[in-house]
Design a protein around this motif. Structure first.
Motif, PDB file in Angstrom:
ATOM      1  N   LYS A 278      38.732  40.335 -49.561  1.00  0.00           N
ATOM      2  CA  LYS A 278      39.560  39.960 -48.400  1.00  0.00           C
ATOM      3  C   LYS A 278      40.416  41.108 -47.894  1.00  0.00           C
ATOM      4  CE  LYS A 278      39.503  35.240 -47.678  1.00  0.00           C
ATOM      5  NZ  LYS A 278      38.127  35.089 -47.195  1.00  0.00           N
ATOM      6  N   GLU A 279      40.727  42.078 -48.778  1.00  0.00           N
ATOM      7  CA  GLU A 279      41.638  43.147 -48.370  1.00  0.00           C
ATOM      8  C   GLU A 279      40.919  44.130 -47.442  1.00  0.00           C
ATOM      9  OE1 GLU A 279      44.817  43.197 -49.792  1.00  0.00           O
ATOM     10  OE2 GLU A 279      44.626  42.990 -51.974  1.00  0.00           O
ATOM     11  N   SER A 280      41.667  44.642 -46.481  1.00  0.00           N
ATOM     12  CA  SER A 280      41.088  45.623 -45.557  1.00  0.00           C
ATOM     13  C   SER A 280      41.170  47.027 -46.176  1.00  0.00           C
ATOM     14  CB  SER A 280      41.882  45.606 -44.249  1.00  0.00           C
ATOM     15  OG  SER A 280      43.199  46.052 -44.517  1.00  0.00           O
ATOM     16  N   GLY A 281      40.479  47.957 -45.549  1.00  0.00           N
ATOM     17  CA  GLY A 281      40.543  49.342 -45.999  1.00  0.00           C
ATOM     18  C   GLY A 281      41.970  49.877 -45.910  1.00  0.00           C
ATOM     19  N   GLU A 282      42.668  49.480 -44.848  1.00  0.00           N
ATOM     20  CA  GLU A 282      44.063  49.902 -44.647  1.00  0.00           C
ATOM     21  C   GLU A 282      44.927  49.436 -45.822  1.00  0.00           C
ATOM     22  OE1 GLU A 282      44.413  51.659 -41.572  1.00  0.00           O
ATOM     23  OE2 GLU A 282      46.145  52.305 -42.762  1.00  0.00           O
TER      24      GLU A 282
END
Ligand SMILES: NC(=O)C[C@H](N)C(=O)O
Length: 341
Positions: free
Chosen positions: A29-33
Motif C-alpha cells: 500500500k505504501e508509495s515510493g515517496e
C-alpha cells in the motif's frame, strides 16, 4: 563548491517492502515517496514513480514488459534506477530484465525486503540505501541488491523465506559487498556493454519448468505440449541425468525435440554446473538433443527460453542461444563443446 548529486529514479512496484498489515494479510500500500521518507536524508537527487502496487507473486510477463519499458524510457534521464519489488519473484524479474534490456547504459538495481519498511526492525532501509548506493556507483547492468550484497540480477536466486540473507549470487561471487570500507567491488564490476541499449520485450511465456522426480511420467510432457507449451526446462538430477528405464524421459526429450520443442536440461542442484557429457544418463539425453543450461539459475534458464522463443527461433537457434553468454548469465568454458565422443 557544490558537488553534483547523482540523479536516481525509484520505480516502485509493491512487495513486502511497501506492505501494511490488513485483515487480508500483508498488502502493498505504501508509495515510493513514503519509502523514501522513511530513509531520511540521502546524498542523491531522487525522483519517484509508482508504477505498480503488487505482491510480486502477481508479477508476470505483462508487468515485466511495463517495468522494462519504464527503465528504457528513463535510461538517458538518470544516472541510475532503483526498482523496489517483492522478493518472491524478484530474481525472475531481474533475469528477464537482463534479456529485455541488453546493453543497458546505466545501473538498474532491484531491491525489496523481508519485513515491511514501517516495522521497527525492518531490513528495508538498509536494502534501499544499498540499492541507491549501487545505482549511483556500479557499472551499467541489471543488479539485485539485498542484505549488504550486490549481485548480477541474472545470477541471483531467492534462497530463504524468513532470514534477511534471502538472496544468493549463484555460481559467481557478488559484484559488491558492504564492509566497513563501504561498497567494496569485486572484479566483476566491469561493464561489457559497448553497444547501444535495446528494448526487446517480445517473449513467449508458453513454457514449462519441470522438476524431475523418481516416478515422473514423461507423458505429462506431451500433455503440456498439447496444451500449447513451446519449450521446456527440465531440472534434471545432479549433472543433468535423466531416467530411461520404465519411464523413458530420455526418449521423450528426443521426441519433443524432433517435434520442434526445445528442451533445456538444468540441474536440481542450486550450485555448480550441469554437465551432460559425464554420465550415460546425461549423454543419452544430449544425443537426443537436450540443451545444457550449464551453470545457469532456473530463473535465468526459463526467462532466457521465453525470450529466445519470443524471437521466433527454432530448436537449433535456441540451442545456439543457450551456448552463448548473453548477459553474464552462464559460464561458457573455452573448449566447452559438450561433444559426447
Ligand atoms: N518479502 C516479499 O517481498 C514477499 C512478498 N510476498 C512479495 O514477493 O511481494
Amino acid at each position: 563548491m557544490t558537488i553534483m548529486q547523482k540523479k536516481i529514479l525509484l520505480l516502485s512496484t509493491g512487495g513486502t517492502i511497501a506492505s501494511v498489515v490488513s485483515d487480508a494479510g500483508l498488502v502493498p500500500k505504501e508509495s515510493g515517496e513514503q519509502l523514501i521518507n522513511m530513509l531520511g536524508e540521502l546524498p542523491y537527487d531522487i525522483t519517484v514513480e509508482d508504477i505498480l502496487q503488487l505482491d510480486s507473486s502477481n508479477i508476470q510477463p505483462e508487468e515485466w514488459k511495463l517495468i522494462a519499458e519504464k527503465i528504457f524510457e528513463n535510461r538517458n534521464k538518470y544516472d541510475g534506477i532503483v526498482v523496489s519489488h517483492g522478493t518472491d519473484t524478484m530474481a525472475y524479474t531481474a533475469s528477464m530484465l537482463a534479456f529485455m534490456l541488453q546493453n543497458i547504459n546505466i545501473p538498474v538495481v532491484l531491491t525489496g525486503s523481508q519485513v515491511p519498511i514501517n516495522v521497527v526492525l525492518s531490513d528495508a532501509p538498509d536494502n534501499l540505501r544499498l540499492a541507491f548506493a549501487a545505482a549511483a556507483t556500479c557499472c551499467p547492468n541489471i543488479y539485485l541488491a539485498f542484505d549488504r550484497k550486490v549481485m548480477l540480477g541474472c545470477r541471483s536466486v531467492k534462497v530463504r523465506t524468513i532470514n534477511f540473507d534471502a538472496f544468493e549470487s549463484v555460481n559467481v561471487p557478488p559484484v559488491a559487498k558492504v564492509t566497513s570500507d563501504g561498497l567494496v567491488f569485486s572484479e566483476q564490476n566491469l561493464s561489457k556493454n559497448t553497444r547501444e541499449c535495446t528494448l526487446n520485450t517480445e517473449i513467449n511465456p508458453h513454457v514449462s519448468l519441470v522438476k524431475l522426480f523418481p516416478g515422473f511420467d514423461p507423458k505429462l510432457l506431451f500433455a503440456m505440449v498439447k496444451s500449447g507449451c513451446k519449450g521446456i526446462v527440465i531440472e534434471a538430477y545432479g549433472l543433468g541425468g535423466m531416467n530411461y528405464i520404465r519411464r523413458n524421459m530420455v526418449g521423450a526429450v528426443g521426441e519433443l525435440i524432433r517435434q520442434g520443442i526445445p528442451v533445456i536440461a538444468s540441474s536440481q542442484c542450486l550450485y555448480e554446473r550441469s554437465d551432460l557429457t559425464k554420465y550415460e544418463v546425461g549423454r543419452e539425453a544430449l544425443l537426443e538433443g537436450a540443451i545444457s543450461a550449464r551453470d545457469m539459475t532456473s530463473e535465468s534458464a526459463i526467462t532466457k527460453l521465453m525470450w529466445g522463443l519470443g524471437q521466433g527461433w527454432d530448436v537449433h537457434q535456441i540451442a545456439e542461444f543457450f551456448n552463448t553468454d548473453v548477459v553474464g548469465e552462464v559460464t561458457i568454458e573455452k573448449d566447452d563443446t559438450l561433444r559426447v565422443d
